[in-house]
Every structure is written in structure tokens, then in C-alpha cells.
Design a protein around this motif. Sequence first.
Motif, PDB file in Angstrom:
ATOM      1  N   THR A   1      -3.944 -70.112   0.211  1.00 46.69           N
ATOM      2  CA  THR A   1      -4.594 -69.283   1.216  1.00 46.69           C
ATOM      3  C   THR A   1      -5.962 -68.865   0.704  1.00 46.69           C
ATOM      4  O   THR A   1      -6.133 -68.636  -0.505  1.00 46.69           O
ATOM      5  CB  THR A   1      -3.772 -68.039   1.594  1.00 46.69           C
ATOM      6  OG1 THR A   1      -4.464 -67.321   2.624  1.00 46.69           O
ATOM      7  CG2 THR A   1      -3.538 -67.111   0.415  1.00 46.69           C
ATOM      8  N   HIS A   2      -6.917 -68.807   1.618  1.00 45.73           N
ATOM      9  CA  HIS A   2      -8.246 -68.296   1.284  1.00 45.73           C
ATOM     10  C   HIS A   2      -8.262 -66.776   1.389  1.00 45.73           C
ATOM     11  O   HIS A   2      -9.151 -66.132   0.847  1.00 45.73           O
ATOM     12  CB  HIS A   2      -9.306 -68.885   2.228  1.00 45.73           C
ATOM     13  CG  HIS A   2      -9.417 -70.367   2.122  1.00 45.73           C
ATOM     14  ND1 HIS A   2      -9.877 -70.993   0.989  1.00 45.73           N
ATOM     15  CD2 HIS A   2      -9.114 -71.354   2.991  1.00 45.73           C
ATOM     16  CE1 HIS A   2      -9.868 -72.305   1.172  1.00 45.73           C
ATOM     17  NE2 HIS A   2      -9.398 -72.545   2.383  1.00 45.73           N
ATOM     18  N   ASP A   3      -7.284 -66.201   2.087  1.00 51.20           N
ATOM     19  CA  ASP A   3      -7.210 -64.751   2.273  1.00 51.20           C
ATOM     20  C   ASP A   3      -6.316 -64.164   1.185  1.00 51.20           C
ATOM     21  O   ASP A   3      -5.110 -64.019   1.357  1.00 51.20           O
ATOM     22  CB  ASP A   3      -6.660 -64.427   3.667  1.00 51.20           C
ATOM     23  CG  ASP A   3      -6.735 -62.938   3.987  1.00 51.20           C
ATOM     24  OD1 ASP A   3      -7.057 -62.139   3.078  1.00 51.20           O
ATOM     25  OD2 ASP A   3      -6.451 -62.581   5.138  1.00 51.20           O
ATOM     26  N   THR A   4      -6.912 -63.838   0.074  1.00 54.54           N
ATOM     27  CA  THR A   4      -6.151 -63.383  -1.089  1.00 54.54           C
ATOM     28  C   THR A   4      -5.462 -62.033  -0.868  1.00 54.54           C
ATOM     29  O   THR A   4      -4.561 -61.679  -1.620  1.00 54.54           O
ATOM     30  CB  THR A   4      -7.060 -63.296  -2.329  1.00 54.54           C
ATOM     31  OG1 THR A   4      -8.140 -62.402  -2.050  1.00 54.54           O
ATOM     32  CG2 THR A   4      -7.601 -64.676  -2.683  1.00 54.54           C
ATOM     33  N   ARG A   5      -5.829 -61.301   0.185  1.00 59.07           N
ATOM     34  CA  ARG A   5      -5.167 -60.022   0.487  1.00 59.07           C
ATOM     35  C   ARG A   5      -3.713 -60.234   0.899  1.00 59.07           C
ATOM     36  O   ARG A   5      -2.910 -59.316   0.835  1.00 59.07           O
ATOM     37  CB  ARG A   5      -5.894 -59.286   1.608  1.00 59.07           C
ATOM     38  CG  ARG A   5      -7.316 -58.912   1.279  1.00 59.07           C
ATOM     39  CD  ARG A   5      -8.049 -58.435   2.497  1.00 59.07           C
ATOM     40  NE  ARG A   5      -8.077 -59.524   3.491  1.00 59.07           N
ATOM     41  CZ  ARG A   5      -8.490 -59.386   4.733  1.00 59.07           C
ATOM     42  NH1 ARG A   5      -8.924 -58.216   5.150  1.00 59.07           N
ATOM     43  NH2 ARG A   5      -8.498 -60.404   5.558  1.00 59.07           N
ATOM     44  N   LYS A   6      -3.367 -61.456   1.320  1.00 57.45           N
ATOM     45  CA  LYS A   6      -2.013 -61.739   1.796  1.00 57.45           C
ATOM     46  C   LYS A   6      -0.992 -61.846   0.661  1.00 57.45           C
ATOM     47  O   LYS A   6       0.188 -61.617   0.873  1.00 57.45           O
ATOM     48  CB  LYS A   6      -1.995 -63.035   2.607  1.00 57.45           C
ATOM     49  CG  LYS A   6      -2.715 -62.917   3.924  1.00 57.45           C
ATOM     50  CD  LYS A   6      -2.606 -64.203   4.705  1.00 57.45           C
ATOM     51  CE  LYS A   6      -3.153 -64.000   6.101  1.00 57.45           C
ATOM     52  NZ  LYS A   6      -2.896 -65.170   6.939  1.00 57.45           N
ATOM     53  N   ILE A   7      -1.436 -62.219  -0.526  1.00 52.81           N
ATOM     54  CA  ILE A   7      -0.517 -62.434  -1.641  1.00 52.81           C
ATOM     55  C   ILE A   7       0.124 -61.109  -2.047  1.00 52.81           C
ATOM     56  O   ILE A   7      -0.537 -60.093  -2.172  1.00 52.81           O
ATOM     57  CB  ILE A   7      -1.244 -63.085  -2.836  1.00 52.81           C
ATOM     58  CG1 ILE A   7      -1.911 -64.393  -2.413  1.00 52.81           C
ATOM     59  CG2 ILE A   7      -0.289 -63.296  -4.013  1.00 52.81           C
ATOM     60  CD1 ILE A   7      -0.971 -65.433  -1.815  1.00 52.81           C
ATOM     61  N   GLY A   8       1.439 -61.166  -2.241  1.00 53.99           N
ATOM     62  CA  GLY A   8       2.192 -59.966  -2.594  1.00 53.99           C
ATOM     63  C   GLY A   8       2.645 -59.165  -1.389  1.00 53.99           C
ATOM     64  O   GLY A   8       3.213 -58.090  -1.539  1.00 53.99           O
ATOM     65  N   ARG A   9       2.421 -59.696  -0.190  1.00 56.91           N
ATOM     66  CA  ARG A   9       2.756 -58.967   1.037  1.00 56.91           C
ATOM     67  C   ARG A   9       3.598 -59.809   1.983  1.00 56.91           C
ATOM     68  O   ARG A   9       3.647 -61.022   1.889  1.00 56.91           O
ATOM     69  CB  ARG A   9       1.470 -58.585   1.779  1.00 56.91           C
ATOM     70  CG  ARG A   9       0.570 -57.697   1.013  1.00 56.91           C
ATOM     71  CD  ARG A   9      -0.732 -57.516   1.774  1.00 56.91           C
ATOM     72  NE  ARG A   9      -1.647 -56.727   0.993  1.00 56.91           N
ATOM     73  CZ  ARG A   9      -2.240 -55.639   1.430  1.00 56.91           C
ATOM     74  NH1 ARG A   9      -2.019 -55.227   2.650  1.00 56.91           N
ATOM     75  NH2 ARG A   9      -3.052 -54.977   0.665  1.00 56.91           N
ATOM     76  N   LYS A  10       4.186 -59.124   2.935  1.00 54.12           N
ATOM     77  CA  LYS A  10       4.810 -59.798   4.074  1.00 54.12           C
ATOM     78  C   LYS A  10       3.672 -60.071   5.048  1.00 54.12           C
ATOM     79  O   LYS A  10       3.209 -59.168   5.730  1.00 54.12           O
ATOM     80  CB  LYS A  10       5.867 -58.904   4.723  1.00 54.12           C
ATOM     81  CG  LYS A  10       7.091 -58.703   3.881  1.00 54.12           C
ATOM     82  CD  LYS A  10       8.119 -57.873   4.624  1.00 54.12           C
ATOM     83  CE  LYS A  10       9.403 -57.801   3.843  1.00 54.12           C
ATOM     84  NZ  LYS A  10      10.465 -57.134   4.603  1.00 54.12           N
ATOM     85  N   SER A  11       3.201 -61.307   5.080  1.00 49.65           N
ATOM     86  CA  SER A  11       2.000 -61.581   5.869  1.00 49.65           C
ATOM     87  C   SER A  11       2.000 -62.951   6.531  1.00 49.65           C
ATOM     88  O   SER A  11       1.050 -63.287   7.226  1.00 49.65           O
ATOM     89  CB  SER A  11       0.761 -61.454   4.977  1.00 49.65           C
ATOM     90  OG  SER A  11       0.833 -62.361   3.903  1.00 49.65           O
ATOM     91  N   SER A  12       3.046 -63.748   6.348  1.00 50.67           N
ATOM     92  CA  SER A  12       2.999 -65.103   6.888  1.00 50.67           C
ATOM     93  C   SER A  12       3.866 -65.235   8.139  1.00 50.67           C
ATOM     94  O   SER A  12       4.681 -64.379   8.450  1.00 50.67           O
ATOM     95  CB  SER A  12       3.454 -66.117   5.837  1.00 50.67           C
ATOM     96  OG  SER A  12       4.855 -66.207   5.782  1.00 50.67           O
ATOM     97  N   ASN A  13       3.687 -66.347   8.821  1.00 50.53           N
ATOM     98  CA  ASN A  13       4.493 -66.658  10.005  1.00 50.53           C
ATOM     99  C   ASN A  13       5.697 -67.526   9.644  1.00 50.53           C
ATOM    100  O   ASN A  13       6.278 -68.158  10.516  1.00 50.53           O
ATOM    101  CB  ASN A  13       3.621 -67.358  11.049  1.00 50.53           C
ATOM    102  CG  ASN A  13       2.744 -66.383  11.786  1.00 50.53           C
ATOM    103  OD1 ASN A  13       3.220 -65.603  12.588  1.00 50.53           O
ATOM    104  ND2 ASN A  13       1.455 -66.395  11.484  1.00 50.53           N
ATOM    105  N   GLY A  14       6.064 -67.568   8.384  1.00 49.06           N
ATOM    106  CA  GLY A  14       7.239 -68.315   7.949  1.00 49.06           C
ATOM    107  C   GLY A  14       7.052 -69.039   6.637  1.00 49.06           C
ATOM    108  O   GLY A  14       7.998 -69.295   5.909  1.00 49.06           O
TER     109      GLY A  14
END
Length: 191
Positions: A153-166
Motif C-alpha cells: 500500500t502507498h497509504d502507510t497510515r493503513k498499516i496496523g489498522r482495520k482499514s481494508s476491504n478484505g
Amino acid sequence: MSGSPLNRRRLLGGAAVAVGALAVPALVRAQDSDAIIRNNASSFRMLDWNSYFDNTRKGAILVDITSRALHYWSEDQSIYRLYPTSVPLSDDLTRKGRTEVVQKVVNPSWRPTPSMKERNPEWPDVVEGGAPDNPLGTRALYLSWTYYRIHGTHDTRKIGRKSSNGCVGLYNEHIEELFEMAQVGTQVLLI
């Protein structure tokens, strides 16, 4: 600590820093000499492959949704990696169980699933590989389950979070490393 009384906070904080520094840098961060902030340090730990797999033929990937961590063991067990991940937003988007890597793609194109498009009709039909806003980042390991990937992912804020669609997301530098080690046929378990 000289001149300060030893208390539980200092003792546990010191232990957390020692464990975090050895196991996973940046999960433990000191704010000042008296306060320690721990982010998931207790569950982000090294695991033994044989608790989850019968063997490591073609390698093994374990994704722990709860601790938001991906574990990789090479076939000969000489390589072990532990990566922080993003995980699905909700339980209904989460798939658990056994699968395997069926395809490896450099700079994958992204297409929203039909249910994603239904929830977000304004999303584009496709984002070409290599685009800076591509949700799959620089590499993707396609799983035998339709629409499920382990990807960057280019959006590094997502790592460590519930942030994906699966899917399971990694920092681009981590998926690039995993991409080189994993092979088609690598077994995958999501728990």
C-alpha cells in the motif's frame, strides 16, 4: 532512574522497551522518562510455525487478524519474517482459513469488487499498476480465494489498522521483500 523509586510502571515500561527493541522496533515509543506508550506489543510476537502448519513445504504465511501481523517461514525454515499489516474493516469482510499463493504480480492493476463498487459507485473501474494511488501498491500475492490478496500500500497510515476491504496490506518495502521469498504454492493461513 537514579534517585527515583522503582515502581510497576517503570519496571513494565522498561521491560516493554527491551522486548520491543529486540522484537519489533517502533512498536514501543517513549514519550518522556516516565511514560511509555505500547501499541499492540503484547500480541505482536514471534510465533512457531508448527503450531499452525504440518510442514513448511513451499514456505508458510500466517496472518493473525487480531494482532495485525503476518508471519513468514521459508521452506527450509532458515528465514522467518514478522510484518505489521492492515486487516479488513469488519468481520463480514474477513475471510479466515487455509489458502495458498496462486499468482505473483509486480505493479498489479486494481479493480474494485462488485460489492465495493456498490458501496462506492464513485470509485474508478480500474487503477493501473504503477499509479501512485493504486490501492495494491507495488506487489501483490494473489490467493486462491477470489478477490483476496496480500499486497502493498502507498497509504502507510493503513498499516496496523482495520482499514481494508478484505485484503491484507503491507508496507511496500515489506511486500517487496515477501514477494521475493514467497512462491506460487506457498501455503497461507488466516486466523
